[in-house]
Design an enzyme around this catalytic site. Structure first.
Site, short mmCIF file in Angstrom:
data_model
loop_
_atom_site.label_atom_id
_atom_site.label_comp_id
_atom_site.label_asym_id
_atom_site.label_seq_id
_atom_site.Cartn_x
_atom_site.Cartn_y
_atom_site.Cartn_z
CG HIS A 83 42.14 62.62 46.26
ND1 HIS A 83 41.44 62.10 45.19
CD2 HIS A 83 42.75 63.75 45.78
CE1 HIS A 83 41.60 62.88 44.12
NE2 HIS A 83 42.39 63.88 44.44
CG ASP A 106 38.67 60.04 42.84
OD1 ASP A 106 39.10 60.79 43.74
OD2 ASP A 106 38.48 58.81 43.01
CG HIS A 108 35.91 57.00 45.23
ND1 HIS A 108 37.17 56.49 44.92
CD2 HIS A 108 35.17 55.94 45.63
CE1 HIS A 108 37.19 55.18 45.14
NE2 HIS A 108 36.00 54.82 45.57
CG ASP A 110 37.56 61.82 46.84
OD1 ASP A 110 36.92 60.79 47.13
OD2 ASP A 110 38.69 61.80 46.34
CG HIS A 123 40.57 59.00 51.64
ND1 HIS A 123 41.01 58.00 50.83
CD2 HIS A 123 39.63 58.45 52.45
CE1 HIS A 123 40.36 56.87 51.14
NE2 HIS A 123 39.52 57.12 52.11
CG ASP A 214 41.86 58.53 43.75
OD1 ASP A 214 41.20 58.77 44.77
OD2 ASP A 214 42.49 57.46 43.58
CG ASP A 216 40.36 55.50 43.26
OD1 ASP A 216 40.26 55.58 44.51
OD2 ASP A 216 39.82 56.33 42.49
CD GLU A 259 43.53 57.81 48.16
OE1 GLU A 259 43.91 56.76 48.71
OE2 GLU A 259 42.85 58.66 48.74
N1 LIG Z 1 39.67 56.71 46.88
C1 LIG Z 1 38.76 57.36 47.65
N2 LIG Z 1 38.35 58.50 47.25
O1 LIG Z 1 38.70 59.00 46.03
N3 LIG Z 1 38.30 56.81 48.81
C2 LIG Z 1 37.23 57.44 49.59
C3 LIG Z 1 35.89 57.28 48.92
C4 LIG Z 1 34.77 57.43 49.89
N4 LIG Z 1 33.47 57.63 49.23
MN LIG Z 2 40.06 60.43 45.59
MN LIG Z 3 39.15 57.41 44.63
#
Ligand SMILES: N/C(=N\O)NCCC[NH3+]
Ligand SMILES: [Mn+2]
Ligand SMILES: [Mn+2]
Length: 301
Positions: A83, A106, A108, A110, A123, A214, A216, A259
């Protein structure tokens, strides 16, 4: 991010048939190929920030590429990679269209700054380099001087958050960023989240939308082949609904899909489920409807 394999994302998504599937649903598609990023030796951490020189250089090339593709009138699709590439993708998009809205889907946020990040992995930081309101918190980094902040906090919406660091949470509250965490997704349901997202972003001026997805954000039971999976994610259906809704606004101007990491799948099925979900999300961005599609020139035989 530190886990190898994410660089294979673009070719895996191509091999799963993205281009032909887009064409079959009526899209005009041009594959600009993989960007060749320069090798950087001795990319020592700067403070805690890792790989700053390589990431800064890569994103400069990406920003120029996205800007050029946008100037040719396309909706860009950036396939990651991790990312951190959203830095170049959003920067280049904004260089071409000016002010834009960002929908960040996401687990997260980021949005760590180089000084709040606990890992130094960029990322987990991309939004901090792009937001006008955070520029006083960004130190000088090698190969980052080209980045001009281009997003206002009021034009950013998060969907799917469920793993947010304390520093990030403080920033989100301080700047009043619109957040639909998985709690709001559960409470409101994705249809209402999308209505509120679009009403919020177009409350004043309708701007081009940059969707930064993302993989994830989706639950790891569906998309396990990714670097930082977090339980309690979006279902496949919720993830696709988000793309269908944004597509029908007519404002979708650039899409990131990042990702996907085949080396993080335990089985081939893990990888295929992750990759095919990424493809389906992208198809939803460009008009695929689960009710079915047919081309405008279709004629019954
Ligand atoms: N997938 C991630 N970000 O979307 N990894 C980093 C997360 C760190 N807080
Ligand atoms: Mn991300
Ligand atoms: Mn993420």
């Amino acid at each position: 991010q530190p886990r190898g394999g994410v660089e294979r994302g673009p070719d895996l998504i191509r091999a799963a048939g993205l281009l032909n599937k887009l064409r079959e649903q009526g899209c005009t598609v041009k594959d600009y190929g993989n960007l060749a990023f320069e090798e950087v030796v001795d990319d020592e951490p700067v403070g805690r920030v890792k790989c700053a020189r390589a990431v800064g250089s890569a994103n400069k090339r990406l920003s120029d590429a996205v800007q050029a593709v946008k100037r040719e009138g396309h909706t860009t699709v950036m396939l990651g990679g991790d990312h951190s590439l959203a830095i170049g993708s959003i920067h280049g998009h904004s260089a071409a269209v000016g002010e834009l809205s960002v929908v960040w889907v996401d687990a997260h946020a980021d949005i760590n700054t180089p000084l709040t990040s606990s890992t130094g992995n960029i990322h987990g930081q991309p939004m901090s380099y792009l937001l006008h309101e955070l520029q006083s918190k960004i130190p000088v980094l090698p190969n980052f001087s080209w980045i001009k902040p281009c997003v206002s906090a009021k034009d950013l919406v998060y969907i799917g958050l469920r793993d947010v660091d304390p520093g990030e949470h403080y920033i989100l509250k301080l700047l009043g960023v619109k957040v639909f965490s998985m709690s709001e997704v559960d409470h409101l349901g994705v249809p209402r989240v999308m209505e509120e997202t679009c009403d919020y972003l177009s409350a004043k001026v309708k701007k081009p939308i940059h969707l930064s997805y993302d993989i994830d954000a989706i639950d790891p039971s569906v998309t396990p082949a990714t670097g930082t999976p977090v339980v309690g994610g979006l279902t496949y259906r919720e993830g696709v609904y988000i793309t269908e809704h944004l597509c029908q606004t007519g404002l979708l101007s650039a899409v990131d899909m990042v990702e996907v990491n085949p080396l993080r799948g335990r089985t081939e099925d893990d990888v295929q489920s992750t990759v095919s979900t990424a493809v389906d999300l992208l198809l939803g961005c460009f008009g695929r409807l689960r009710e079915g599609n047919h081309s405008s020139d279709y004629r019954l035989p």
